[in-house]
Scaffold this motif. Structure first.
Motif, mmCIF file in Angstrom:
data_model
loop_
_atom_site.group_PDB
_atom_site.id
_atom_site.type_symbol
_atom_site.label_atom_id
_atom_site.label_comp_id
_atom_site.label_asym_id
_atom_site.label_seq_id
_atom_site.Cartn_x
_atom_site.Cartn_y
_atom_site.Cartn_z
ATOM 1 N N UNK A 1 0.813 -1.210 0.000
ATOM 2 C CA UNK A 1 0.000 0.000 0.000
ATOM 3 C C UNK A 1 0.852 1.270 0.000
ATOM 4 N N UNK A 2 2.183 1.104 -0.114
ATOM 5 C CA UNK A 2 3.061 2.267 -0.160
ATOM 6 C C UNK A 2 3.405 2.841 1.205
ATOM 7 N N UNK A 3 3.148 2.073 2.256
ATOM 8 C CA UNK A 3 3.464 2.484 3.625
ATOM 9 C C UNK A 3 4.456 1.484 4.216
ATOM 10 N N UNK A 4 5.755 1.646 3.914
ATOM 11 C CA UNK A 4 6.736 0.656 4.367
ATOM 12 C C UNK A 4 6.644 0.370 5.864
ATOM 13 N N UNK A 5 6.635 -0.890 6.193
ATOM 14 C CA UNK A 5 6.584 -1.335 7.584
ATOM 15 C C UNK A 5 7.989 -1.227 8.194
ATOM 16 N N UNK A 6 8.079 -1.503 9.481
ATOM 17 C CA UNK A 6 9.369 -1.410 10.178
ATOM 18 C C UNK A 6 10.405 -2.371 9.597
ATOM 19 N N UNK A 7 9.963 -3.553 9.179
ATOM 20 C CA UNK A 7 10.901 -4.509 8.574
ATOM 21 C C UNK A 7 11.226 -4.141 7.129
ATOM 22 N N UNK A 8 10.248 -3.604 6.417
ATOM 23 C CA UNK A 8 10.438 -3.301 5.007
ATOM 24 C C UNK A 8 11.217 -2.031 4.725
ATOM 25 N N UNK A 9 11.118 -1.051 5.596
ATOM 26 C CA UNK A 9 11.783 0.234 5.346
ATOM 27 C C UNK A 9 13.282 0.087 5.077
ATOM 28 N N UNK A 10 14.023 -0.652 5.901
ATOM 29 C CA UNK A 10 15.449 -0.793 5.590
ATOM 30 C C UNK A 10 15.720 -1.603 4.320
ATOM 31 N N UNK A 11 14.857 -2.562 4.033
ATOM 32 C CA UNK A 11 15.015 -3.376 2.811
ATOM 33 C C UNK A 11 14.841 -2.479 1.588
ATOM 34 N N UNK B 1 15.009 0.787 1.564
ATOM 35 C CA UNK B 1 16.032 1.833 1.616
ATOM 36 C C UNK B 1 17.345 1.369 1.016
ATOM 37 N N UNK B 2 17.717 0.148 1.312
ATOM 38 C CA UNK B 2 18.966 -0.414 0.738
ATOM 39 C C UNK B 2 18.848 -0.519 -0.780
ATOM 40 N N UNK B 3 17.695 -0.968 -1.257
ATOM 41 C CA UNK B 3 17.491 -1.039 -2.697
ATOM 42 C C UNK B 3 17.617 0.345 -3.323
ATOM 43 N N UNK B 4 16.961 1.347 -2.745
ATOM 44 C CA UNK B 4 17.008 2.711 -3.295
ATOM 45 C C UNK B 4 18.437 3.251 -3.292
ATOM 46 N N UNK B 5 19.171 2.999 -2.231
ATOM 47 C CA UNK B 5 20.553 3.471 -2.129
ATOM 48 C C UNK B 5 21.434 2.832 -3.207
ATOM 49 N N UNK B 6 21.308 1.534 -3.378
ATOM 50 C CA UNK B 6 22.122 0.848 -4.383
ATOM 51 C C UNK B 6 21.682 1.213 -5.803
ATOM 52 N N UNK B 7 20.397 1.421 -5.999
ATOM 53 C CA UNK B 7 19.918 1.849 -7.311
ATOM 54 C C UNK B 7 20.500 3.211 -7.670
ATOM 55 N N UNK B 8 20.480 4.140 -6.722
ATOM 56 C CA UNK B 8 21.058 5.469 -6.962
ATOM 57 C C UNK B 8 22.544 5.369 -7.304
ATOM 58 N N UNK B 9 23.265 4.538 -6.560
ATOM 59 C CA UNK B 9 24.703 4.378 -6.812
ATOM 60 C C UNK B 9 24.961 3.773 -8.185
ATOM 61 N N UNK B 10 24.181 2.775 -8.562
ATOM 62 C CA UNK B 10 24.363 2.125 -9.855
ATOM 63 C C UNK B 10 24.053 3.099 -10.999
ATOM 64 N N UNK B 11 22.950 3.822 -10.887
ATOM 65 C CA UNK B 11 22.574 4.777 -11.931
ATOM 66 C C UNK B 11 23.625 5.876 -12.042
ATOM 67 N N UNK B 12 24.115 6.372 -10.921
ATOM 68 C CA UNK B 12 25.150 7.412 -10.948
ATOM 69 C C UNK B 12 26.406 6.900 -11.641
ATOM 70 N N UNK B 13 26.772 5.658 -11.360
ATOM 71 C CA UNK B 13 27.965 5.097 -12.009
ATOM 72 C C UNK B 13 27.751 4.955 -13.508
#
Length: 61
Positions: free
Chosen positions: A32-42, A44-56
């Motif tokens: 529903x687009x409301x990340x739970x406590x367990x999902x938020x870091x999962x 977040x890690x995807x978004x961080x790595x996606x940003x790094x990959x796209x920047x590279x």
């Protein structure tokens, strides 16, 4: 011909994507687009790595 070295960033990015999709599949809050406590870091890690990959990739052009 020698094998190309493993692209660690890409491998970690795809693993994070898989983890994010797997979690979302079984989590109504994340679906529903409301990340739970367990999902938020999962996610977040995807978004961080996606940003790094796209920047590279942009840098390589």
């Amino acid at each position: 011909m020698t094998a190309r070295p493993t692209d660690d960033l890409y491998t970690r990015y795809m693993k994070a994507f898989s983890d994010s999709v797997e979690h979302t599949t079984s989590c109504p809050a994340c679906q529903a687009g409301q990340p739970c406590a367990d999902g938020a870091p999962v996610h977040g890690r995807f978004a961080q790595l996606q940003d790094a990959y796209i920047a590279r990739q942009r840098h390589r052009r």
